[in-house]
Design a protein around this motif. Sequence first.
Motif, PDB file in Angstrom:
ATOM      1  N   ARG A  27     -51.907  65.299  11.047  1.00 31.98           N
ATOM      2  CA  ARG A  27     -52.375  66.665  11.242  1.00 31.98           C
ATOM      3  C   ARG A  27     -53.705  66.592  11.981  1.00 31.98           C
ATOM      4  O   ARG A  27     -54.713  66.136  11.439  1.00 31.98           O
ATOM      5  CB  ARG A  27     -52.527  67.358   9.897  1.00 31.98           C
ATOM      6  CG  ARG A  27     -51.194  67.587   9.187  1.00 31.98           C
ATOM      7  CD  ARG A  27     -51.359  67.954   7.737  1.00 31.98           C
ATOM      8  NE  ARG A  27     -51.938  66.853   6.980  1.00 31.98           N
ATOM      9  CZ  ARG A  27     -51.957  66.778   5.647  1.00 31.98           C
ATOM     10  NH1 ARG A  27     -51.440  67.751   4.938  1.00 31.98           N
ATOM     11  NH2 ARG A  27     -52.494  65.747   5.042  1.00 31.98           N
ATOM     12  N   VAL A  28     -53.685  67.023  13.243  1.00 25.00           N
ATOM     13  CA  VAL A  28     -54.839  66.878  14.120  1.00 25.00           C
ATOM     14  C   VAL A  28     -55.349  68.253  14.530  1.00 25.00           C
ATOM     15  O   VAL A  28     -54.569  69.121  14.929  1.00 25.00           O
ATOM     16  CB  VAL A  28     -54.478  66.062  15.381  1.00 25.00           C
ATOM     17  CG1 VAL A  28     -55.707  65.889  16.273  1.00 25.00           C
ATOM     18  CG2 VAL A  28     -53.906  64.700  14.996  1.00 25.00           C
ATOM     19  N   VAL A  29     -56.655  68.426  14.433  1.00 25.49           N
ATOM     20  CA  VAL A  29     -57.304  69.616  14.963  1.00 25.49           C
ATOM     21  C   VAL A  29     -58.131  69.184  16.173  1.00 25.49           C
ATOM     22  O   VAL A  29     -58.957  68.268  16.072  1.00 25.49           O
ATOM     23  CB  VAL A  29     -58.210  70.284  13.912  1.00 25.49           C
ATOM     24  CG1 VAL A  29     -59.002  71.427  14.542  1.00 25.49           C
ATOM     25  CG2 VAL A  29     -57.379  70.793  12.738  1.00 25.49           C
ATOM     26  N   ALA A  30     -57.883  69.805  17.317  1.00 25.62           N
ATOM     27  CA  ALA A  30     -58.662  69.552  18.529  1.00 25.62           C
ATOM     28  C   ALA A  30     -59.512  70.774  18.824  1.00 25.62           C
ATOM     29  O   ALA A  30     -59.076  71.915  18.627  1.00 25.62           O
ATOM     30  CB  ALA A  30     -57.734  69.254  19.705  1.00 25.62           C
ATOM     31  N   THR A  31     -60.716  70.561  19.290  1.00 22.11           N
ATOM     32  CA  THR A  31     -61.611  71.696  19.499  1.00 22.11           C
ATOM     33  C   THR A  31     -61.274  72.489  20.747  1.00 22.11           C
ATOM     34  O   THR A  31     -61.379  73.711  20.757  1.00 22.11           O
ATOM     35  CB  THR A  31     -63.067  71.212  19.599  1.00 22.11           C
ATOM     36  OG1 THR A  31     -63.153  70.155  20.573  1.00 22.11           O
ATOM     37  CG2 THR A  31     -63.564  70.707  18.248  1.00 22.11           C
ATOM     38  N   THR A  32     -60.833  71.809  21.824  1.00 26.99           N
ATOM     39  CA  THR A  32     -60.616  72.487  23.099  1.00 26.99           C
ATOM     40  C   THR A  32     -59.239  72.137  23.662  1.00 26.99           C
ATOM     41  O   THR A  32     -58.615  71.148  23.271  1.00 26.99           O
ATOM     42  CB  THR A  32     -61.699  72.092  24.115  1.00 26.99           C
ATOM     43  OG1 THR A  32     -61.742  70.671  24.231  1.00 26.99           O
ATOM     44  CG2 THR A  32     -63.071  72.602  23.672  1.00 26.99           C
ATOM     45  N   ALA A  33     -58.793  72.946  24.618  1.00 26.69           N
ATOM     46  CA  ALA A  33     -57.430  72.809  25.126  1.00 26.69           C
ATOM     47  C   ALA A  33     -57.216  71.528  25.924  1.00 26.69           C
ATOM     48  O   ALA A  33     -56.104  70.997  25.958  1.00 26.69           O
ATOM     49  CB  ALA A  33     -57.070  74.019  25.991  1.00 26.69           C
ATOM     50  N   ASP A  34     -58.253  71.017  26.595  1.00 23.61           N
ATOM     51  CA  ASP A  34     -58.086  69.757  27.323  1.00 23.61           C
ATOM     52  C   ASP A  34     -57.867  68.608  26.346  1.00 23.61           C
ATOM     53  O   ASP A  34     -56.976  67.756  26.537  1.00 23.61           O
ATOM     54  CB  ASP A  34     -59.271  69.481  28.249  1.00 23.61           C
ATOM     55  CG  ASP A  34     -60.620  69.586  27.555  1.00 23.61           C
ATOM     56  OD1 ASP A  34     -60.703  70.084  26.408  1.00 23.61           O
ATOM     57  OD2 ASP A  34     -61.624  69.165  28.165  1.00 23.61           O
ATOM     58  N   LEU A  35     -58.641  68.596  25.265  1.00 25.75           N
ATOM     59  CA  LEU A  35     -58.447  67.567  24.246  1.00 25.75           C
ATOM     60  C   LEU A  35     -57.118  67.750  23.533  1.00 25.75           C
ATOM     61  O   LEU A  35     -56.419  66.772  23.227  1.00 25.75           O
ATOM     62  CB  LEU A  35     -59.598  67.599  23.246  1.00 25.75           C
ATOM     63  CG  LEU A  35     -60.974  67.246  23.819  1.00 25.75           C
ATOM     64  CD1 LEU A  35     -62.065  67.409  22.755  1.00 25.75           C
ATOM     65  CD2 LEU A  35     -60.998  65.837  24.380  1.00 25.75           C
ATOM     66  N   GLY A  36     -56.745  69.003  23.263  1.00 22.29           N
ATOM     67  CA  GLY A  36     -55.452  69.256  22.631  1.00 22.29           C
ATOM     68  C   GLY A  36     -54.305  68.732  23.483  1.00 22.29           C
ATOM     69  O   GLY A  36     -53.341  68.150  22.962  1.00 22.29           O
ATOM     70  N   TYR A 140     -67.409  66.107  30.668  1.00 24.96           N
ATOM     71  CA  TYR A 140     -67.066  64.828  31.291  1.00 24.96           C
ATOM     72  C   TYR A 140     -65.582  64.689  31.635  1.00 24.96           C
ATOM     73  O   TYR A 140     -65.213  63.854  32.464  1.00 24.96           O
ATOM     74  CB  TYR A 140     -67.496  63.665  30.392  1.00 24.96           C
ATOM     75  CG  TYR A 140     -66.987  63.720  28.976  1.00 24.96           C
ATOM     76  CD1 TYR A 140     -65.731  63.267  28.647  1.00 24.96           C
ATOM     77  CD2 TYR A 140     -67.791  64.233  27.953  1.00 24.96           C
ATOM     78  CE1 TYR A 140     -65.262  63.314  27.346  1.00 24.96           C
ATOM     79  CE2 TYR A 140     -67.334  64.301  26.651  1.00 24.96           C
ATOM     80  CZ  TYR A 140     -66.074  63.841  26.346  1.00 24.96           C
ATOM     81  OH  TYR A 140     -65.602  63.902  25.056  1.00 24.96           O
ATOM     82  N   LEU A 141     -64.721  65.502  31.051  1.00 27.94           N
ATOM     83  CA  LEU A 141     -63.301  65.375  31.362  1.00 27.94           C
ATOM     84  C   LEU A 141     -62.938  65.946  32.733  1.00 27.94           C
ATOM     85  O   LEU A 141     -61.785  65.837  33.158  1.00 27.94           O
ATOM     86  CB  LEU A 141     -62.438  66.020  30.281  1.00 27.94           C
ATOM     87  CG  LEU A 141     -62.148  65.107  29.093  1.00 27.94           C
ATOM     88  CD1 LEU A 141     -61.398  65.851  28.004  1.00 27.94           C
ATOM     89  CD2 LEU A 141     -61.334  63.882  29.531  1.00 27.94           C
ATOM     90  N   MET A 142     -63.901  66.503  33.443  1.00 22.18           N
ATOM     91  CA  MET A 142     -63.651  66.914  34.814  1.00 22.18           C
ATOM     92  C   MET A 142     -63.589  65.722  35.767  1.00 22.18           C
ATOM     93  O   MET A 142     -63.264  65.880  36.941  1.00 22.18           O
ATOM     94  CB  MET A 142     -64.715  67.905  35.270  1.00 22.18           C
ATOM     95  CG  MET A 142     -64.615  69.271  34.588  1.00 22.18           C
ATOM     96  SD  MET A 142     -63.059  70.149  34.958  1.00 22.18           S
ATOM     97  CE  MET A 142     -61.958  69.585  33.658  1.00 22.18           C
ATOM     98  N   ASP A 143     -63.895  64.535  35.276  1.00 23.07           N
ATOM     99  CA  ASP A 143     -63.635  63.295  36.006  1.00 23.07           C
ATOM    100  C   ASP A 143     -62.398  62.651  35.392  1.00 23.07           C
ATOM    101  O   ASP A 143     -62.420  62.254  34.222  1.00 23.07           O
ATOM    102  CB  ASP A 143     -64.827  62.342  35.895  1.00 23.07           C
ATOM    103  CG  ASP A 143     -64.606  61.034  36.636  1.00 23.07           C
ATOM    104  OD1 ASP A 143     -63.476  60.762  37.092  1.00 23.07           O
ATOM    105  OD2 ASP A 143     -65.579  60.261  36.748  1.00 23.07           O
TER     106      ASP A 143
END
Length: 313
Positions: A27-36, A140-143
């Motif tokens: 059961r994982v909670v991700a804060t943002t849609a890119d991480l999700g 940083y995920l924009m790289d």
Amino acid sequence: MRLRTGFLGGLVAALCLVAGTTEARLRVVATTADLGSLVRTVGGDRVDVLTLARPTEDSHFVDPRPSYLVRLSRADALVHGGAGLEAAWLTPLLQRAGNARILPAARGNVRCCEGVTLLEVPERLDRAQGDVHPAGNPHYLMDPENARVVVHHLADTFAELDPDGAEVYRRNAQAFLTELDRRLPGWLERLRPYAGTRLAAYHNSWPYFARRFGLRIDLFLEPKPGIPPSAAHLTRVIAEMKADRVRAILVEPYQDRRVAERVAAETGAKVVPVTQYPGGVKDTGDSYLELMDYLVRSVAEALAAGPEPTPQL
């Protein structure tokens, strides 16, 4: 009767097995849609993912819902940026959730910035400079090379939390990395003709994208991060855009597009709808790779239109 009893017993056993398999999912909670998106990519069918921030909202300022506390209290892992983007709203939620598995010192607290070289780390903290992040710029995920680091980190962490799924996690991660390696040269080639070209943006979300693709994105409609544009500041921005023939303004869904359109009308630049998150704007799909496809294509198309700028190499 014995046959029927045996059949029912087998059916019950099968249902229990299915229920047990479902219950065993991380059961994982991700804060943002890119991480999700990256969690789903690595975890596949072995994870149950909830993303907290909507892709169209500012992840600095999320309005927590009661349901977030419920999910956090039951989570096996919390996947977050780790560079302070979500700190203002996530820290109070963690304190109230009462889940030792995802507290900062726990293995289930997954800081995705681990292994990433963060840019713009301030030498000193000064609130007069606006919303400055102590750890460095958190976007940083924009790289896409940083997505590589994050995917490795997720695969290793999930394998530790769920050893039975280790092979699945690493296989899924490798599939993502193979596809990233296939697409990245095309992205670089698409933007190579515009190396050194200057763009404007509403907010300073783009230093990693700019560095990877050889662009200059250092002119912002905000005078300082999180500070609304003033008339005097916009006058200076317009003058710089005219002088450097800047022809694109990057604007995210939660930012004031009307301000960008006024600046565009004065300068002849194009307002480019962009987002850091899959699903944030039309045609970004629901995956990180689709998001990057969209960003590269949109920026390249904007720069291909209009007069040639004066590159600053």
